[in-house]
Motif scaffolding. Structure first.
Motif, PDB file in Angstrom:
ATOM      1  N   ASP A 197       2.185  10.385   3.684  1.00 45.87           N
ATOM      2  CA  ASP A 197       1.291   9.247   3.841  1.00 45.87           C
ATOM      3  C   ASP A 197       1.344   8.740   5.264  1.00 45.87           C
ATOM      4  OD1 ASP A 197      -0.395   7.075   2.476  1.00 45.87           O
ATOM      5  OD2 ASP A 197       1.168   5.938   3.571  1.00 45.87           O
ATOM      6  N   LYS A 198       0.166   8.448   5.808  1.00 44.73           N
ATOM      7  CA  LYS A 198       0.086   8.058   7.215  1.00 44.73           C
ATOM      8  C   LYS A 198       0.825   6.767   7.464  1.00 44.73           C
ATOM      9  CE  LYS A 198      -3.237   7.110  10.880  1.00 44.73           C
ATOM     10  NZ  LYS A 198      -4.677   6.976  11.233  1.00 44.73           N
ATOM     11  N   LEU A 199       0.636   5.744   6.587  1.00 42.89           N
ATOM     12  CA  LEU A 199       1.303   4.474   6.803  1.00 42.89           C
ATOM     13  C   LEU A 199       2.818   4.623   6.706  1.00 42.89           C
ATOM     14  CD1 LEU A 199      -1.014   2.016   4.800  1.00 42.89           C
ATOM     15  CD2 LEU A 199      -0.810   2.249   7.272  1.00 42.89           C
ATOM     16  N   VAL A 200       3.242   5.383   5.696  1.00 38.89           N
ATOM     17  CA  VAL A 200       4.686   5.588   5.529  1.00 38.89           C
ATOM     18  C   VAL A 200       5.254   6.336   6.735  1.00 38.89           C
ATOM     19  CG1 VAL A 200       6.470   6.632   4.100  1.00 38.89           C
ATOM     20  CG2 VAL A 200       4.497   5.519   3.015  1.00 38.89           C
ATOM     21  N   CYS A 201       4.531   7.355   7.200  1.00 46.17           N
ATOM     22  CA  CYS A 201       5.024   8.156   8.352  1.00 46.17           C
ATOM     23  C   CYS A 201       5.138   7.294   9.599  1.00 46.17           C
ATOM     24  CB  CYS A 201       4.091   9.332   8.594  1.00 46.17           C
ATOM     25  SG  CYS A 201       4.210  10.616   7.330  1.00 46.17           S
ATOM     26  N   GLU A 202       4.106   6.437   9.843  1.00 49.31           N
ATOM     27  CA  GLU A 202       4.170   5.583  11.032  1.00 49.31           C
ATOM     28  C   GLU A 202       5.348   4.622  10.932  1.00 49.31           C
ATOM     29  OE1 GLU A 202       0.361   3.761  11.207  1.00 49.31           O
ATOM     30  OE2 GLU A 202      -0.635   5.525  12.092  1.00 49.31           O
ATOM     31  N   ALA A 203       5.527   4.037   9.721  1.00 48.65           N
ATOM     32  CA  ALA A 203       6.639   3.100   9.550  1.00 48.65           C
ATOM     33  C   ALA A 203       7.984   3.809   9.683  1.00 48.65           C
ATOM     34  CB  ALA A 203       6.512   2.424   8.171  1.00 48.65           C
ATOM     35  N   ASN A 209      15.881  17.319   8.350  1.00 49.01           N
ATOM     36  CA  ASN A 209      14.606  16.921   7.754  1.00 49.01           C
ATOM     37  C   ASN A 209      14.894  15.955   6.603  1.00 49.01           C
ATOM     38  OD1 ASN A 209      13.211  18.669   9.470  1.00 49.01           O
ATOM     39  ND2 ASN A 209      13.425  20.378   8.027  1.00 49.01           N
ATOM     40  N   LEU A 210      14.208  14.809   6.601  1.00 47.13           N
ATOM     41  CA  LEU A 210      14.425  13.785   5.576  1.00 47.13           C
ATOM     42  C   LEU A 210      13.097  13.372   4.947  1.00 47.13           C
ATOM     43  CD1 LEU A 210      16.906  11.480   7.551  1.00 47.13           C
ATOM     44  CD2 LEU A 210      17.490  13.184   5.822  1.00 47.13           C
ATOM     45  N   THR A 211      13.209  12.964   3.673  1.00 48.93           N
ATOM     46  CA  THR A 211      12.030  12.388   2.976  1.00 48.93           C
ATOM     47  C   THR A 211      12.235  10.903   2.827  1.00 48.93           C
ATOM     48  OG1 THR A 211      11.680  14.471   1.767  1.00 48.93           O
ATOM     49  CG2 THR A 211      10.662  12.477   0.866  1.00 48.93           C
ATOM     50  N   ILE A 212      11.346  10.118   3.405  1.00 45.17           N
ATOM     51  CA  ILE A 212      11.447   8.646   3.388  1.00 45.17           C
ATOM     52  C   ILE A 212      10.477   8.102   2.346  1.00 45.17           C
ATOM     53  CG2 ILE A 212      11.310   6.558   4.791  1.00 45.17           C
ATOM     54  CD1 ILE A 212      13.471   8.569   5.667  1.00 45.17           C
ATOM     55  N   LYS A 213      11.056   7.307   1.387  1.00 48.10           N
ATOM     56  CA  LYS A 213      10.264   6.636   0.358  1.00 48.10           C
ATOM     57  C   LYS A 213      10.530   5.145   0.439  1.00 48.10           C
ATOM     58  CE  LYS A 213      10.548  10.513  -2.916  1.00 48.10           C
ATOM     59  NZ  LYS A 213      11.002  10.926  -4.274  1.00 48.10           N
ATOM     60  N   PRO A 214       9.534   4.329   0.659  1.00 44.78           N
ATOM     61  CA  PRO A 214       9.744   2.872   0.696  1.00 44.78           C
ATOM     62  C   PRO A 214      10.262   2.369  -0.638  1.00 44.78           C
ATOM     63  CG  PRO A 214       7.619   3.469   1.619  1.00 44.78           C
ATOM     64  CD  PRO A 214       8.135   4.701   0.972  1.00 44.78           C
ATOM     65  N   ASN A 215      11.201   1.431  -0.583  1.00 46.52           N
ATOM     66  CA  ASN A 215      11.775   0.851  -1.798  1.00 46.52           C
ATOM     67  C   ASN A 215      10.909  -0.352  -2.223  1.00 46.52           C
ATOM     68  OD1 ASN A 215      13.960   2.630  -1.848  1.00 46.52           O
ATOM     69  ND2 ASN A 215      15.092   1.344  -0.374  1.00 46.52           N
ATOM     70  N   LEU A 216       9.958  -0.090  -3.137  1.00 48.29           N
ATOM     71  CA  LEU A 216       9.037  -1.146  -3.640  1.00 48.29           C
ATOM     72  C   LEU A 216       9.184  -1.253  -5.156  1.00 48.29           C
ATOM     73  CD1 LEU A 216       5.872  -0.384  -1.464  1.00 48.29           C
ATOM     74  CD2 LEU A 216       7.379  -2.357  -1.288  1.00 48.29           C
ATOM     75  N   LYS A 261       0.822  -1.203   0.000  1.00 46.76           N
ATOM     76  CA  LYS A 261       0.000   0.000   0.000  1.00 46.76           C
ATOM     77  C   LYS A 261       0.858   1.256   0.000  1.00 46.76           C
ATOM     78  CE  LYS A 261      -3.778  -2.198   2.519  1.00 46.76           C
ATOM     79  NZ  LYS A 261      -4.609  -2.169   3.745  1.00 46.76           N
ATOM     80  N   MET A 262       2.176   1.163   0.370  1.00 50.80           N
ATOM     81  CA  MET A 262       3.061   2.326   0.462  1.00 50.80           C
ATOM     82  C   MET A 262       3.701   2.655  -0.885  1.00 50.80           C
ATOM     83  SD  MET A 262       5.071   1.429   3.980  1.00 50.80           S
ATOM     84  CE  MET A 262       4.243   1.039   5.516  1.00 50.80           C
ATOM     85  N   LYS A 263       3.486   1.854  -1.873  1.00 55.95           N
ATOM     86  CA  LYS A 263       4.156   2.044  -3.159  1.00 55.95           C
ATOM     87  C   LYS A 263       3.832   3.407  -3.736  1.00 55.95           C
ATOM     88  CE  LYS A 263       5.001  -0.209  -7.590  1.00 55.95           C
ATOM     89  NZ  LYS A 263       4.699  -1.382  -8.475  1.00 55.95           N
ATOM     90  N   GLY A 264       4.878   4.110  -4.119  1.00 56.37           N
ATOM     91  CA  GLY A 264       4.715   5.437  -4.708  1.00 56.37           C
ATOM     92  C   GLY A 264       4.402   6.542  -3.699  1.00 56.37           C
ATOM     93  N   LYS A 265       4.440   6.205  -2.400  1.00 58.14           N
ATOM     94  CA  LYS A 265       4.106   7.190  -1.374  1.00 58.14           C
ATOM     95  C   LYS A 265       5.371   7.525  -0.545  1.00 58.14           C
ATOM     96  CE  LYS A 265      -0.667   5.567  -1.121  1.00 58.14           C
ATOM     97  NZ  LYS A 265      -1.715   4.989  -0.283  1.00 58.14           N
ATOM     98  N   GLN A 266       5.242   8.614   0.223  1.00 56.26           N
ATOM     99  CA  GLN A 266       6.404   9.070   1.000  1.00 56.26           C
ATOM    100  C   GLN A 266       5.958   9.814   2.259  1.00 56.26           C
ATOM    101  OE1 GLN A 266       8.456  11.653  -1.724  1.00 56.26           O
ATOM    102  NE2 GLN A 266       7.165  13.412  -1.236  1.00 56.26           N
ATOM    103  N   CYS A 267       6.970  10.089   3.124  1.00 56.86           N
ATOM    104  CA  CYS A 267       6.702  10.861   4.369  1.00 56.86           C
ATOM    105  C   CYS A 267       7.925  11.732   4.683  1.00 56.86           C
ATOM    106  CB  CYS A 267       6.412   9.915   5.527  1.00 56.86           C
ATOM    107  SG  CYS A 267       6.123  10.799   7.102  1.00 56.86           S
ATOM    108  N   ARG A 268       7.672  12.917   5.089  1.00 57.19           N
ATOM    109  CA  ARG A 268       8.759  13.834   5.471  1.00 57.19           C
ATOM    110  C   ARG A 268       8.835  13.867   7.005  1.00 57.19           C
ATOM    111  NH1 ARG A 268      11.902  17.434   3.112  1.00 57.19           N
ATOM    112  NH2 ARG A 268      12.464  19.388   4.174  1.00 57.19           N
TER     113      ARG A 268
END
Length: 313
Positions: A273-279, A306-313, A246-253
């Motif tokens: 994204d809420k899921l990405v931010c929680e993770a 400050n970092l931008t986190i993007k899941p590697n999918l 569900k995190m594909k293509g999403k990110q969190c700062r």
């Protein structure tokens, strides 16, 4: 002396009277036992009578001895009194001699004082006469000195006037030379100052250029180091990140605050994204410590990042 002799005579008479009383007392008391003894035993009576007579004889000897002692004491007192009187007379005689000697000394001192007074008056008269002579001589000397000073003053005034004219000419010449020297020194000082200012300006510009170049180079180095540690931090977070399709293509700062040793002191979401931010927040907390540089200027860029986190999918 008469009182002393009268006292001695009275004392001797008193002793004789005492002796008589003792003798009479002995005569009155001793016969009575003898009479009683004769009535009972004639032999014993005779023996008792002999003892009484012996006792009376002893008492008389003691009285005479006592009288002799009293006489000796009185003689001793008499000699002591006579000695005391002689001492008093001797001291009185010595005191009289001392008074006479003191009177002679005082008289001599008075004579010396009068002689000194007379001598002082004579000296004062001589001193007064000498002062008058000295005063007269001093007045003559003062007059001669005043005349000499007047002549010297006139000569000195002429010499002073001439010297003043010479000094005025010399002073004017010296002033001219001084002005020229001052103007020359001012011009030289101004040129030296201009040259020094120019050199300092050139040096400052050169130093500024060198510092700018060093700052630019250091800034590039810091940015490069910051980028490196930023990538390392993101890599550490990605390693702990639990991902979902569900995190594909999403990110969190996220914002992360770090201690000097890389310890995570605080982290919070800045949006995404809420899921990405929680993770991402969970992954930061799991990491506990993150890579940081030991160089102060690099760490300053990393301690609040400050970092931008993007899941590697």
């Amino acid at each position: 002396m008469g009182a002393l002799q009268s006292g001695i005579i009275k004392s001797v008479l008193l002793h004789f009277a005492l002796a008589g009383m003792l003798f009479a007392s002995a005569n009155f008391h001793t016969p009575e036992p003898t009479v009683m003894e004769v009535t009972l035993n004639p032999e014993l009576s005779e023996l008792r009578e002999e003892k009484v007579v012996s006792a009376i004889s002893v008492d008389q000897s003691a009285v005479e001895k006592k009288i002799a002692e009293l006489k000796k004491q009185e003689q001793n007192k008499k000699r002591a009194e006579e000695k005391r009187i002689r001492d008093l007379e001797r001291r009185a005689s010595q005191a009289r001699k001392d008074r006479e000697a003191e009177a002679r000394r005082i008289k001599k001192l008075e004579q010396q004082r009068k002689a000194k007074v007379a001598e002082k008056k004579k000296a004062e008269a001589q001193a007064k006469k000498a002062r008058e002579i000295e005063k007269k001589q001093r007045a003559q000397a003062d007059k001669a000195r005043a005349e000499k000073l007047a002549a010297e003053k006139a000569a000195k005034a002429a010499s002073t006037k001439r010297k003043a004219e010479e000094d005025a000419l010399k002073k004017a010449e010296d002033a001219r030379k001084l002005r020229e020297a001052q103007e020359k020194r001012k011009a030289e000082a101004a040129e030296n100052a201009r040259q020094k200012a120019l050199q300092e300006q050139l040096m400052q510009e050169q130093l500024a250029q060198e510092q700018a170049a060093r700052n630019k180079l250091r800034k590039q180095q810091v940015l490069s180091e910051v980028d490196k540690y930023r990538a390392l931090i993101i890599q550490r977070i990605q390693a702990n990140l639990l991902i979902d399709e569900k995190m594909k293509g999403k990110q969190c700062r996220v914002n992360i605050r770090l201690g000097f040793n890389g310890l995570v002191t605080d982290t919070r979401s800045l949006g995404g994204d809420k899921l990405v931010c929680e993770a991402a927040l969970r992954a930061v907390r799991m990491a506990d410590t993150l890579p940081v540089s030991k160089e102060k200027d690099v760490f300053e860029q990393l301690k609040n990042i400050n970092l931008t986190i993007k899941p590697n999918l």
